[in-house]
Motif scaffolding. Sequence first.
Motif, PDB file in Angstrom:
ATOM      1  N   SER A 150       0.867  -1.125   0.112  1.00 50.45           N
ATOM      2  CA  SER A 150      -0.016  -0.027  -0.147  1.00 50.45           C
ATOM      3  C   SER A 150       0.868   1.207   0.113  1.00 50.45           C
ATOM      4  O   SER A 150       2.050   1.266   0.379  1.00 50.45           O
ATOM      5  CB  SER A 150      -0.888   0.048   1.072  1.00 50.45           C
TER       6      SER A 150
ATOM      7  N   LEU B  33      -7.872  -2.176  -6.604  1.00 48.23           N
ATOM      8  CA  LEU B  33      -7.333  -1.911  -5.540  1.00 48.23           C
ATOM      9  C   LEU B  33      -8.387  -1.210  -4.223  1.00 48.23           C
ATOM     10  O   LEU B  33      -9.366  -0.955  -4.771  1.00 48.23           O
ATOM     11  CB  LEU B  33      -6.465  -0.495  -6.090  1.00 48.23           C
TER      12      LEU B  33
ATOM     13  N   SER C  19      -4.329   0.299  -1.403  1.00 46.47           N
ATOM     14  CA  SER C  19      -3.594  -1.057  -1.559  1.00 46.47           C
ATOM     15  C   SER C  19      -4.369  -2.050  -2.505  1.00 46.47           C
ATOM     16  O   SER C  19      -5.343  -1.745  -2.938  1.00 46.47           O
ATOM     17  CB  SER C  19      -3.817  -1.726  -0.222  1.00 46.47           C
ATOM     18  N   ASN C  20      -3.384  -3.157  -2.609  1.00 45.20           N
ATOM     19  CA  ASN C  20      -4.094  -4.207  -3.492  1.00 45.20           C
ATOM     20  C   ASN C  20      -4.867  -4.950  -2.831  1.00 45.20           C
ATOM     21  O   ASN C  20      -5.047  -5.276  -1.601  1.00 45.20           O
ATOM     22  CB  ASN C  20      -2.784  -5.220  -3.863  1.00 45.20           C
ATOM     23  N   GLN C  21      -5.996  -5.495  -3.493  1.00 45.86           N
ATOM     24  CA  GLN C  21      -7.039  -6.409  -3.001  1.00 45.86           C
ATOM     25  C   GLN C  21      -6.699  -7.979  -3.180  1.00 45.86           C
ATOM     26  O   GLN C  21      -7.116  -8.655  -2.327  1.00 45.86           O
ATOM     27  CB  GLN C  21      -8.377  -6.132  -3.383  1.00 45.86           C
TER      28      GLN C  21
ATOM     29  N   LEU D 185       0.737  -2.010  -8.651  1.00 43.37           N
ATOM     30  CA  LEU D 185       0.359  -0.793  -7.619  1.00 43.37           C
ATOM     31  C   LEU D 185       1.263   0.395  -8.032  1.00 43.37           C
ATOM     32  O   LEU D 185       0.700   1.514  -8.174  1.00 43.37           O
ATOM     33  CB  LEU D 185       0.651  -1.284  -6.267  1.00 43.37           C
TER      34      LEU D 185
END
Lengths: 350, 350
Positions: B176, B202, B222-224, B238
């Motif tokens: 993140s 994200l 942040s990535n999911q 990201l």
Amino acid sequence: MKLDDLLKRTSEWLKGEGPKSEIVVSSRVRLARNLDKMPFSHWAKPDQKEEVLQKVKNAIEKSGYLKGSMFFRVDELSEVDRQFLIERHLMSKEHATNPRHKAIDLDNKEVVSVMINEEDHVRAQVMQSGFNLLDVWHMIEKIDAELAQHLDYAYSARLGYLTACPTNVGTGMRASCMLHLPALVFSKQINKVLQAVSKLNLAVRGLYGEGTEATGNFFQISNQVSLGLKEEDIIDNLEKIMNQVVVREESARAGILAKNKEEITDRTFRALGTLKNAYIISSSETNRLLSNIRLGVDLGILKHIDRGFVNELLIITQPAHLQKLEKKVLSPKERDVIRAQIIRERLNKA
Amino acid sequence: MKLDDLLKRTSEWLKGEGPKSEIVVSSRVRLARNLDKMPFSHWAKPDQKEEVLQKVKNAIEKSGYLKGSMFFRVDELSEVDRQFLIERHLMSKEHATNPRHKAIDLDNKEVVSVMINEEDHVRAQVMQSGFNLLDVWHMIEKIDAELAQHLDYAYSARLGYLTACPTNVGTGMRASCMLHLPALVFSKQINKVLQAVSKLNLAVRGLYGEGTEATGNFFQISNQVSLGLKEEDIIDNLEKIMNQVVVREESARAGILAKNKEEITDRTFRALGTLKNAYIISSSETNRLLSNIRLGVDLGILKHIDRGFVNELLIITQPAHLQKLEKKVLSPKERDVIRAQIIRERLNKA
């Protein structure tokens, strides 16, 4: 003396002098009079209005009180100058519109103002800072007597003075006080107090008279009834009620100091911080913040600023005052920038 | 080194250093790991959790990276200290509740933090100020490799790392960035940008993670998706999207300077005036005003204040920081007064 000279000093109603001036900003009495056998201003033809204007002007020139006063035909004043006089509480809004055959006479101290061909042929007012209703009334009575020596007023033995609007028939008198009531607003008692005042046949208005909001916690309270009462009773009644309002405001201020010192200190200094730093500020925000500062000064929270200085900021930041200071017509947006600049400069110097 | 020593310096995530740090406040990568053949923390019995705690502690003690780090059992930290670590982004809110058999290990630079028995047995994070995703990822990979030498992780050849919550299965990685996006908010482009970001899988959160609002124009992105992707792809993806957000914010800032200079100058100085003068101020108002000041600094409107100083105010005015500075527990109302006092003192000295 010229109109622009007024710009160099604080307006009379904001001098901050006189009894109870921390709460009662100013006291004012005006009389409405009309010449006998002449139609009221709104119905008069141009030449009749001009005749009225000349007759009243002639009477003013013979008055001892108004010796050396400034006389202006309203249609010869610029729009900014008219607004300037409104801001200084010397001219009514109504008088500034349709200016032909209207005139205004001002004494050099800005205590006396006589409007010719407003709603009535003659609207004479005396205004002083502080709680001075009796003095103010005595003075307007003397001026009225002087003018009456040279003017034949419309008068009915049964009704008293005849006026264009029936609400003014009788004494033709309206007496008012401008009050600064921030503590009653803060403690949410203001509506109760104003309701009580209204029930006693008094009218409550804002900073600039009828139809304006109570900006900056200023409230103008005046008598409503003009007919069937003696002048001294009107003054006496208003004075008694104002005294009660003053006591309520004083007690609300004491309450704030006892219970909300931190909160009011915060509000006071935030107002100062904003005024010292803003780059764009409206007139109404300025009034609101200066009201907070004024209360802070009155409560001893701000020790290095005096009330006269706050009052001066209040008047010079009004739209026409700003334009006269800058010597040019400014759009509302330009005014907001210039206003902020002038406030910053003066406060950071103080 | 002791926990209180952290108080003497700015939090790592607010150092204001590193690439693009005027927009990307900090970069963070965390890995979720669990010990094989042990129930996840929420289902584990006390002695099982204690066993996990001891095993991970043992592995940490053998790590070169974490040599000399600070180890705390969470139940031995005061509530204020736990909150203090949350404010410094070193501990999750979840980790602070039900603290028994939980622990945290922190390196002296506040770059690395390892939580034991959070939702997963091990949650290791590396955080640095600025836009440093790649560096941060390389570092957490090395720490992970070190710990893995002494810990037997739950891993499936088909799925990858097994975690308590299915959203973390696979890489167990969440990367993140914390972004300061005041110009996108000011120019009302923020929703469009965040919607685009959400469509790219994200997640957008506020200053303090899940369920918190975007106070002070800070947004954590942040990535999911953790499953079915390689670590480098997560980081690369990201980084690319963050780069685009940075460009959008930069262009919004240029637009403000070109079109809204006066308005943003007004807002900046008003914020400064309020912070220099207020006697009572909440944490959220402080965040909002400091965000305005930070933008003013970034745009060159405020020349005598540096970003590090603003960042320091942002962290020390958080509730637990205030209480540690004052060395006592303070009610929210007391904090609002102390916060205002500290801000006034520091800003008027600066």
